[in-house]
Scaffold this active site. Structure first.
Site, PDB file in Angstrom:
ATOM      1  N   TYR A  45       0.761  -1.254   0.081  1.00 37.38           N
ATOM      2  CA  TYR A  45      -0.080  -0.037   0.157  1.00 37.38           C
ATOM      3  C   TYR A  45       0.790   1.298   0.065  1.00 37.38           C
ATOM      4  CZ  TYR A  45      -3.439  -3.273   1.535  1.00 37.38           C
ATOM      5  OH  TYR A  45      -4.591  -4.418   1.807  1.00 37.38           O
ATOM      6  N   HIS A  86       0.677 -11.631   1.989  1.00 37.33           N
ATOM      7  CA  HIS A  86      -0.280 -10.954   1.427  1.00 37.33           C
ATOM      8  C   HIS A  86      -0.904 -11.876   0.307  1.00 37.33           C
ATOM      9  CE1 HIS A  86      -1.567  -6.362   0.143  1.00 37.33           C
ATOM     10  NE2 HIS A  86      -2.429  -7.240   0.023  1.00 37.33           N
ATOM     11  N   PRO A 100     -15.636  -5.619   2.369  1.00 40.76           N
ATOM     12  CA  PRO A 100     -16.778  -6.160   2.933  1.00 40.76           C
ATOM     13  C   PRO A 100     -17.862  -5.309   1.913  1.00 40.76           C
ATOM     14  CG  PRO A 100     -15.943  -4.900   4.425  1.00 40.76           C
ATOM     15  CD  PRO A 100     -14.955  -4.949   3.575  1.00 40.76           C
ATOM     16  N   SER A 157     -13.070   3.885   5.074  1.00 40.87           N
ATOM     17  CA  SER A 157     -13.765   5.127   4.837  1.00 40.87           C
ATOM     18  C   SER A 157     -12.586   6.337   4.731  1.00 40.87           C
ATOM     19  CB  SER A 157     -14.947   4.991   5.442  1.00 40.87           C
ATOM     20  OG  SER A 157     -15.982   6.359   5.038  1.00 40.87           O
ATOM     21  N   GLU A 213     -19.893   5.271  11.714  1.00 39.55           N
ATOM     22  CA  GLU A 213     -20.897   4.202  11.551  1.00 39.55           C
ATOM     23  C   GLU A 213     -20.588   2.813  11.218  1.00 39.55           C
ATOM     24  OE1 GLU A 213     -23.108   5.901   8.045  1.00 39.55           O
ATOM     25  OE2 GLU A 213     -23.543   3.865   7.351  1.00 39.55           O
ATOM     26  N   ASN A 214     -19.424   2.656  10.875  1.00 37.23           N
ATOM     27  CA  ASN A 214     -18.790   1.548  10.799  1.00 37.23           C
ATOM     28  C   ASN A 214     -18.193   0.949  12.154  1.00 37.23           C
ATOM     29  OD1 ASN A 214     -19.266   1.879   7.981  1.00 37.23           O
ATOM     30  ND2 ASN A 214     -16.954   1.920   7.182  1.00 37.23           N
TER      31      ASN A 214
HETATM   32  N1  LIG Z   1      -5.548  -8.743   1.847  1.00 38.76           N
HETATM   33  C1  LIG Z   1      -5.934  -8.294   0.611  1.00 38.76           C
HETATM   34  O1  LIG Z   1      -5.514  -8.842  -0.229  1.00 38.76           O
HETATM   35  C2  LIG Z   1      -6.958  -7.094   0.619  1.00 38.76           C
HETATM   36  C3  LIG Z   1      -7.495  -6.785  -0.621  1.00 38.76           C
HETATM   37  C4  LIG Z   1      -8.325  -5.695  -0.656  1.00 38.76           C
HETATM   38  C5  LIG Z   1      -8.591  -4.933   0.546  1.00 38.76           C
HETATM   39  N2  LIG Z   1      -7.907  -5.482   1.596  1.00 38.76           N
HETATM   40  C6  LIG Z   1      -7.887  -4.564   3.192  1.00 38.76           C
HETATM   41  O2  LIG Z   1      -9.347  -4.483   3.197  1.00 38.76           O
HETATM   42  C7  LIG Z   1      -9.693  -3.026   3.644  1.00 38.76           C
HETATM   43  C8  LIG Z   1     -11.102  -2.723   3.032  1.00 38.76           C
HETATM   44  O3  LIG Z   1     -11.570  -3.267   1.792  1.00 38.76           O
HETATM   45  P1  LIG Z   1     -11.502  -2.194   0.683  1.00 38.76           P
HETATM   46  O4  LIG Z   1     -10.781  -0.919   0.885  1.00 38.76           O
HETATM   47  O5  LIG Z   1     -11.443  -2.715  -0.752  1.00 38.76           O
HETATM   48  O6  LIG Z   1     -13.189  -1.669   0.688  1.00 38.76           O
HETATM   49  P2  LIG Z   1     -14.210  -1.875   1.524  1.00 38.76           P
HETATM   50  O7  LIG Z   1     -13.600  -1.296   2.838  1.00 38.76           O
HETATM   51  O8  LIG Z   1     -15.126  -2.663   1.456  1.00 38.76           O
HETATM   52  O9  LIG Z   1     -15.104  -0.456   1.120  1.00 38.76           O
HETATM   53  C9  LIG Z   1     -14.620   0.943   0.950  1.00 38.76           C
HETATM   54  C10 LIG Z   1     -15.525   1.960   0.067  1.00 38.76           C
HETATM   55  O10 LIG Z   1     -16.897   1.879   0.774  1.00 38.76           O
HETATM   56  C11 LIG Z   1     -17.371   3.132   1.177  1.00 38.76           C
HETATM   57  N3  LIG Z   1     -17.810   3.028   2.659  1.00 38.76           N
HETATM   58  C12 LIG Z   1     -17.180   2.921   3.728  1.00 38.76           C
HETATM   59  N4  LIG Z   1     -17.934   3.127   4.696  1.00 38.76           N
HETATM   60  C13 LIG Z   1     -19.275   3.151   4.008  1.00 38.76           C
HETATM   61  C14 LIG Z   1     -20.542   3.117   4.488  1.00 38.76           C
HETATM   62  N5  LIG Z   1     -20.651   3.144   6.122  1.00 38.76           N
HETATM   63  N6  LIG Z   1     -21.666   3.506   3.690  1.00 38.76           N
HETATM   64  C15 LIG Z   1     -21.324   3.734   2.407  1.00 38.76           C
HETATM   65  N7  LIG Z   1     -20.153   3.480   1.819  1.00 38.76           N
HETATM   66  C16 LIG Z   1     -19.022   3.346   2.739  1.00 38.76           C
HETATM   67  C17 LIG Z   1     -15.937   3.700   0.982  1.00 38.76           C
HETATM   68  O11 LIG Z   1     -16.321   5.060   0.448  1.00 38.76           O
HETATM   69  P3  LIG Z   1     -16.047   6.525   1.282  1.00 38.76           P
HETATM   70  O12 LIG Z   1     -14.258   6.336   1.513  1.00 38.76           O
HETATM   71  O13 LIG Z   1     -16.449   7.496   0.681  1.00 38.76           O
HETATM   72  O14 LIG Z   1     -16.674   6.261   2.863  1.00 38.76           O
HETATM   73  C18 LIG Z   1     -15.213   3.230   0.069  1.00 38.76           C
HETATM   74  O15 LIG Z   1     -15.557   3.636  -1.431  1.00 38.76           O
HETATM   75  C19 LIG Z   1      -8.772  -2.392   2.729  1.00 38.76           C
HETATM   76  O16 LIG Z   1      -8.611  -0.933   2.809  1.00 38.76           O
HETATM   77  C20 LIG Z   1      -7.462  -3.141   2.976  1.00 38.76           C
HETATM   78  O17 LIG Z   1      -6.913  -2.673   3.932  1.00 38.76           O
HETATM   79  C21 LIG Z   1      -7.069  -6.385   1.756  1.00 38.76           C
END
Ligand SMILES: NC(=O)c1ccc[n+]([C@@H]2O[C@H](COP(=O)([O-])OP(=O)(O)OC[C@H]3O[C@@H](n4cnc5c(N)ncnc54)[C@H](OP(=O)(O)O)[C@@H]3O)[C@@H](O)[C@H]2O)c1
Length: 273
Positions: A51, A109, A188, A229, A237-238
């Site tokens: 990252y 990873h 998620p 977020s 909220e989360n």
């Molecule tokens: N191990 C791996 O290979 C791997 C792969 C992917 C991700 N990850 C980890 O998992 C974490 C989370 O996954 P992710 O970043 O893919 O996505 P996520 O957390 O599933 O979703 C993030 C998105 O959802 C929106 N969001 C967040 N809270 C919300 C809410 N309460 N209501 C409406 N929209 C909301 C955010 O927008 P806003 O910013 O506008 O709120 C953003 O666009 C990553 O940051 C990373 O640390 C790990």
């Protein structure tokens, strides 16, 4: 109110069930959002070498004034750095970049079939024995990869995988349960399940947002989740999803959402193994 706010990984090591994800957060935006997350009350931060934000995570931790003992920091080794010497060098570099004396949870990873898992895990175990790493985990591992990893005899306490209602990883979770490996759900919310009709209808029924319904379901099913977020209100909220309870019958409806495709499916993934 859900009572399970942490999951025990090992003796004296518990992981907060809601963490803060930092994928795609860089520079000042990363420092600001992690600072906001810590101020709001997040105590579990999920980062990765890939990252490119260890320095910003470190700055946010430093500014927060939160005692190190209250924090749970996860980071991850990238798949081109899994040979013994590379792992040892990476762990020292991560500690330096994160300005930490230990990493709570170090994950591989992504699996890499070209490097023997025993070599990588052996190197991480050396780091664990000298206190640089508290616990060892993996990410994007299938049951096949986990079997190979467990055959080394080294303790694996966590598998971080994509997980949401339309991609619930049922069999992998059953395997992890049997082997006492905790599961962390990533992406998620990003994958689009907030628009599922059942999620919308439970959102109306419980008076909580679609995101909260999904996150509550994950935590109710004894998993860890790391939503991201950039917005303070959505961060709050989360983090607050442990403050309400979804009835078992409704959780079961979320369990039975038709299954779709994974959202994170890069070419280098080994999901066919
Ligand atoms: N191990 C791996 O290979 C791997 C792969 C992917 C991700 N990850 C980890 O998992 C974490 C989370 O996954 P992710 O970043 O893919 O996505 P996520 O957390 O599933 O979703 C993030 C998105 O959802 C929106 N969001 C967040 N809270 C919300 C809410 N309460 N209501 C409406 N929209 C909301 C955010 O927008 P806003 O910013 O506008 O709120 C953003 O666009 C990553 O940051 C990373 O640390 C790990």
């Amino acid at each position: 109110m859900l009572t399970n706010l942490t999951i025990k990984l090992k003796d004296n090591l518990a992981i907060p069930v809601i963490g803060f994800g930092t994928w795609q957060l860089k520079g000042e935006e990363c420092r600001r959002t992690v600072s906001d997350a810590l101020a709001i009350g997040y105590r579990h931060i999920d980062t990765a070498d890939r990252y490119g934000n260890h320095h910003e995570v470190a700055a946010a931790i430093k500014d927060s004034g939160v005692d190190r003992s209250e924090l749970f920091i996860t980071t991850k080794i990238w798949l081109d750095s899994l040979h013994h010497q590379d792992v040892l060098a990476d762990v020292d570099r991560f500690l330096n970049e994160l300005e930490l004396e230990y990493i709570d949870l170090l994950l591989i990873h992504w699996p890499n079939k070209d490097v023997a898992i025993a070599e990588t895990l052996g190197a991480i175990e050396e780091c664990r024995k000298v206190g640089k790493v508290k616990a060892i985990g993996v990410s994007n591992f299938t049951t096949h990869h986990l079997e190979e990893a467990l055959a080394t005899g080294i303790e694996i306490v966590n598998n971080q995988v994509e997980l949401h209602p339309s991609f619930n990883q049922k069999e992998l979770r059953q395997y992890c349960d049997q082997k006492n490996i905790s599961v962390t759900a990533y992406s998620p919310l990003r994958a689009g399940d907030m628009d599922l009709p059942i999620v919308r209808s439970l959102s109306l029924k419980y008076g909580h947002s679609p995101a909260q319904i999904i996150l509550n379901w994950i935590v109710s099913r004894n998993m860890i989740v790391i939503p991201q977020s950039t917005d303070k209100e959505r961060m709050k909220e989360n983090l607050s999803v442990t403050e309400f309870v979804i009835d078992e019958a409704d959780l079961a409806l979320l369990d039975s959402v038709p299954q779709g495709e994974r959202f994170n499916d890069p070419e280098f993934g080994e999901f066919d193994r």
